[in-house]
Design a protein around this motif. Structure first.
Motif, mmCIF file in Angstrom:
data_model
loop_
_atom_site.group_PDB
_atom_site.id
_atom_site.type_symbol
_atom_site.label_atom_id
_atom_site.label_comp_id
_atom_site.label_asym_id
_atom_site.label_seq_id
_atom_site.Cartn_x
_atom_site.Cartn_y
_atom_site.Cartn_z
ATOM 1 N N ALA A 2 0.893 -1.092 0.048
ATOM 2 C CA ALA A 2 -0.073 -0.174 0.122
ATOM 3 C C ALA A 2 1.000 1.356 0.112
ATOM 4 C CB ALA A 2 -0.877 0.059 1.218
ATOM 5 N N LEU A 3 1.940 1.263 0.817
ATOM 6 C CA LEU A 3 2.614 2.423 0.896
ATOM 7 C C LEU A 3 3.572 2.693 -0.685
ATOM 8 C CD1 LEU A 3 4.497 2.036 4.394
ATOM 9 C CD2 LEU A 3 2.628 3.725 3.547
ATOM 10 N N ILE A 4 3.790 1.487 -1.250
ATOM 11 C CA ILE A 4 4.491 1.476 -2.492
ATOM 12 C C ILE A 4 3.656 2.155 -3.524
ATOM 13 C CG2 ILE A 4 5.428 0.578 -4.496
ATOM 14 C CD1 ILE A 4 6.494 -1.560 -2.687
ATOM 15 N N LYS A 5 2.286 1.794 -3.188
ATOM 16 C CA LYS A 5 1.213 2.340 -4.362
ATOM 17 C C LYS A 5 0.947 4.046 -3.988
ATOM 18 C CE LYS A 5 -1.252 -1.735 -5.202
ATOM 19 N NZ LYS A 5 -2.438 -2.520 -5.092
ATOM 20 N N ILE A 6 1.073 4.189 -2.783
ATOM 21 C CA ILE A 6 0.745 5.754 -2.377
ATOM 22 C C ILE A 6 1.913 6.614 -2.907
ATOM 23 C CG2 ILE A 6 0.662 7.425 -0.288
ATOM 24 C CD1 ILE A 6 -0.964 5.003 0.877
ATOM 25 N N ASP A 7 3.230 5.926 -2.631
ATOM 26 C CA ASP A 7 4.436 6.829 -3.100
ATOM 27 C C ASP A 7 4.332 7.088 -4.362
ATOM 28 O OD1 ASP A 7 7.360 7.466 -2.336
ATOM 29 O OD2 ASP A 7 7.611 6.151 -3.918
ATOM 30 N N ALA A 8 4.062 6.113 -5.132
ATOM 31 C CA ALA A 8 3.872 6.083 -6.627
ATOM 32 C C ALA A 8 3.104 7.402 -7.298
ATOM 33 C CB ALA A 8 3.370 5.001 -7.446
ATOM 34 N N VAL A 9 2.258 7.953 -6.543
ATOM 35 C CA VAL A 9 1.119 8.983 -6.943
ATOM 36 C C VAL A 9 1.334 10.073 -6.264
ATOM 37 C CG1 VAL A 9 -0.498 7.414 -7.687
ATOM 38 C CG2 VAL A 9 -0.816 8.022 -5.496
ATOM 39 N N LEU A 10 2.183 10.395 -5.359
ATOM 40 C CA LEU A 10 2.371 11.711 -4.480
ATOM 41 C C LEU A 10 3.127 12.553 -5.275
ATOM 42 C CD1 LEU A 10 3.129 10.094 -0.821
ATOM 43 C CD2 LEU A 10 1.206 11.535 -1.616
ATOM 44 N N PRO A 11 2.825 13.810 -5.004
ATOM 45 C CA PRO A 11 3.659 14.834 -5.413
ATOM 46 C C PRO A 11 5.084 14.804 -4.945
ATOM 47 C CG PRO A 11 1.553 15.686 -4.851
ATOM 48 C CD PRO A 11 1.650 14.349 -4.325
ATOM 49 N N ASP A 12 5.941 15.458 -5.572
ATOM 50 C CA ASP A 12 7.619 15.243 -5.035
ATOM 51 C C ASP A 12 7.559 15.832 -3.501
ATOM 52 O OD1 ASP A 12 8.474 14.003 -7.488
ATOM 53 O OD2 ASP A 12 8.982 16.170 -8.069
ATOM 54 N N PRO A 13 7.017 17.002 -3.202
ATOM 55 C CA PRO A 13 7.085 17.330 -1.632
ATOM 56 C C PRO A 13 6.733 16.422 -0.596
ATOM 57 C CG PRO A 13 6.268 19.229 -3.042
ATOM 58 C CD PRO A 13 6.192 17.922 -3.978
ATOM 59 N N LEU A 14 5.497 15.878 -0.831
ATOM 60 C CA LEU A 14 4.874 14.834 0.307
ATOM 61 C C LEU A 14 5.722 13.499 -0.071
ATOM 62 C CD1 LEU A 14 1.090 15.340 -0.265
ATOM 63 C CD2 LEU A 14 2.641 16.060 1.609
ATOM 64 N N ARG A 15 6.169 13.138 -1.340
ATOM 65 C CA ARG A 15 7.200 11.990 -1.282
ATOM 66 C C ARG A 15 8.372 11.910 -0.598
ATOM 67 N NH1 ARG A 15 7.677 11.706 -6.347
ATOM 68 N NH2 ARG A 15 5.979 10.269 -6.444
ATOM 69 N N GLU A 16 9.021 13.283 -0.475
ATOM 70 C CA GLU A 16 10.283 13.662 0.365
ATOM 71 C C GLU A 16 9.892 13.422 1.796
ATOM 72 O OE1 GLU A 16 11.513 17.314 -0.648
ATOM 73 O OE2 GLU A 16 12.108 16.872 -3.021
ATOM 74 N N ARG A 17 8.438 14.197 2.095
ATOM 75 C CA ARG A 17 8.237 13.839 3.609
ATOM 76 C C ARG A 17 7.867 12.416 3.960
ATOM 77 N NH1 ARG A 17 8.852 13.994 7.850
ATOM 78 N NH2 ARG A 17 7.216 14.357 9.616
ATOM 79 N N MET A 18 7.502 11.746 3.058
ATOM 80 C CA MET A 18 7.202 10.341 3.358
ATOM 81 C C MET A 18 8.532 9.576 3.688
ATOM 82 S SD MET A 18 5.052 7.786 0.662
ATOM 83 C CE MET A 18 4.631 6.096 1.464
ATOM 84 N N GLY A 19 9.560 9.837 3.083
ATOM 85 C CA GLY A 19 10.958 9.243 3.222
ATOM 86 C C GLY A 19 11.450 9.729 4.459
ATOM 87 N N GLY A 20 11.134 10.884 5.095
ATOM 88 C CA GLY A 20 11.626 11.321 6.125
ATOM 89 C C GLY A 20 10.926 11.142 7.642
ATOM 90 N N VAL A 21 10.025 10.264 7.472
ATOM 91 C CA VAL A 21 9.368 9.731 8.662
ATOM 92 C C VAL A 21 10.457 9.213 9.602
ATOM 93 C CG1 VAL A 21 7.337 8.976 9.903
ATOM 94 C CG2 VAL A 21 6.979 10.317 7.720
ATOM 95 N N GLU A 22 10.592 9.481 10.912
ATOM 96 C CA GLU A 22 11.485 8.638 11.681
ATOM 97 C C GLU A 22 10.775 8.207 12.739
ATOM 98 O OE1 GLU A 22 14.375 7.800 10.854
ATOM 99 O OE2 GLU A 22 14.755 9.143 9.158
ATOM 100 N N ILE A 23 9.662 7.282 12.584
ATOM 101 C CA ILE A 23 9.368 6.445 13.475
ATOM 102 C C ILE A 23 9.294 5.188 13.167
ATOM 103 C CG2 ILE A 23 6.759 6.036 14.341
ATOM 104 C CD1 ILE A 23 6.052 8.774 13.718
ATOM 105 N N HIS A 24 9.709 4.270 14.008
ATOM 106 C CA HIS A 24 10.052 2.932 14.100
ATOM 107 C C HIS A 24 9.664 1.973 14.985
ATOM 108 C CE1 HIS A 24 12.683 4.175 10.750
ATOM 109 N NE2 HIS A 24 13.163 5.044 11.337
ATOM 110 N N ALA A 25 9.555 0.924 14.794
ATOM 111 C CA ALA A 25 8.877 -0.345 15.661
ATOM 112 C C ALA A 25 9.723 -1.536 15.562
ATOM 113 C CB ALA A 25 7.473 -0.681 15.353
ATOM 114 N N ILE A 26 10.016 -2.256 16.666
ATOM 115 C CA ILE A 26 10.820 -3.473 16.682
ATOM 116 C C ILE A 26 10.131 -4.362 17.698
ATOM 117 C CG2 ILE A 26 12.941 -4.636 17.451
ATOM 118 C CD1 ILE A 26 14.445 -1.928 16.792
#
Length: 230
Positions: free
Chosen positions: A101-125
């Motif tokens: 789902a994230l790959i599909k969303i990334d494919a249609v996002l405008p560049d500014p939002l795509r950059e924001r998508m790659g910068g989210v620093e929230i992780h779970a282990i």
């Protein structure tokens, strides 16, 4: 298939500048030709540049693209965080679906939002999650969706074993522990089973019908009446 998904698929099938007949679309999407006529008319009315007519075929004019999905910054953060939590704590199939789902969303996002998508620093282990528990989550989610009656071997908090026939209703996640909400036919009541205490489970071989007093809504009602919602 939801109607929104079907409309999207019609546009996808019409790409490429070729004439496509309603009968072909109906076969691909497993609906009637009348449904295709109605869907295409609605797409045309909403501004999608489809030329053609019933009995002739349809073609999508070149240069048309689906409008980009627009998310706010907070929505992007929520989507990424949710997908990573599912990847860490969810079933194996759930985790793969979240990534797709994230790959599909990334494919249609405008560049500014795509950059924001790659910068989210929230992780779970989740080192507690084993492949067995992940498979169990997927198995139980499907069983609840399809109303498959199950048999399980279970050990309670004291380690006492029991064999149960249950009607799976839904899954709850408590931070580190998944539990199954079910109607237990042994106890004739609702029960919650910790997935890490389930030793064996299998399809009992029959499908149950939702009955008044034994549904997930009824379970929620009993929780509210007992004050567990607070």
């Amino acid at each position: 298939m939801r109607r929104a998904d079907r409309l999207f698929q019609i546009v996808q099938h019409l790409r490429g500048g070729r004439l496509v007949r309603a009968r072909q679309l109906a076969e691909w999407l497993e609906v009637s030709e009348r449904t295709i006529y109605r869907d295409v008319a609605d797409l045309q009315a909403s501004g999608v540049p489809i030329d053609g007519a019933a009995g002739v075929g349809y073609i999508l004019r070149s240069g048309y693209d689906m409008p980009p999905l627009m998310f706010s910054r907070d929505e992007i953060v929520a989507l990424i965080a949710g997908a990573r939590l599912i990847r860490a704590w969810g079933g194996a199939e759930m985790a793969r679906a979240a990534e797709e789902a994230l790959i599909k969303i990334d494919a249609v996002l405008p560049d500014p939002l795509r950059e924001r998508m790659g910068g989210v620093e929230i992780h779970a282990i989740a080192p507690e999650m084993t492949p067995e528990i992940r498979q169990r989550i997927d198995f139980l989610e499907k069983a609840a969706d399809k109303h498959n009656r199950l048999t399980i071997s279970y050990r309670d908090a004291d380690g006492d074993p029991s064999e149960r026939t249950i009607r799976p209703l839904g899954l709850w996640f408590w931070g580190k522990v998944w539990t199954l909400v079910a109607w237990c036919e042994l106890r004739e009541d609702f029960r919650m089973f910790r997935l890490d205490r389930v030793k064996d489970l299998a399809h009992e071989g029959s499908v149950f019908r939702p009955e008044p007093g034994r549904t997930l809504k009824d379970f929620y009602r009993t929780m509210e009446d007992s004050g567990h919602h607070r």
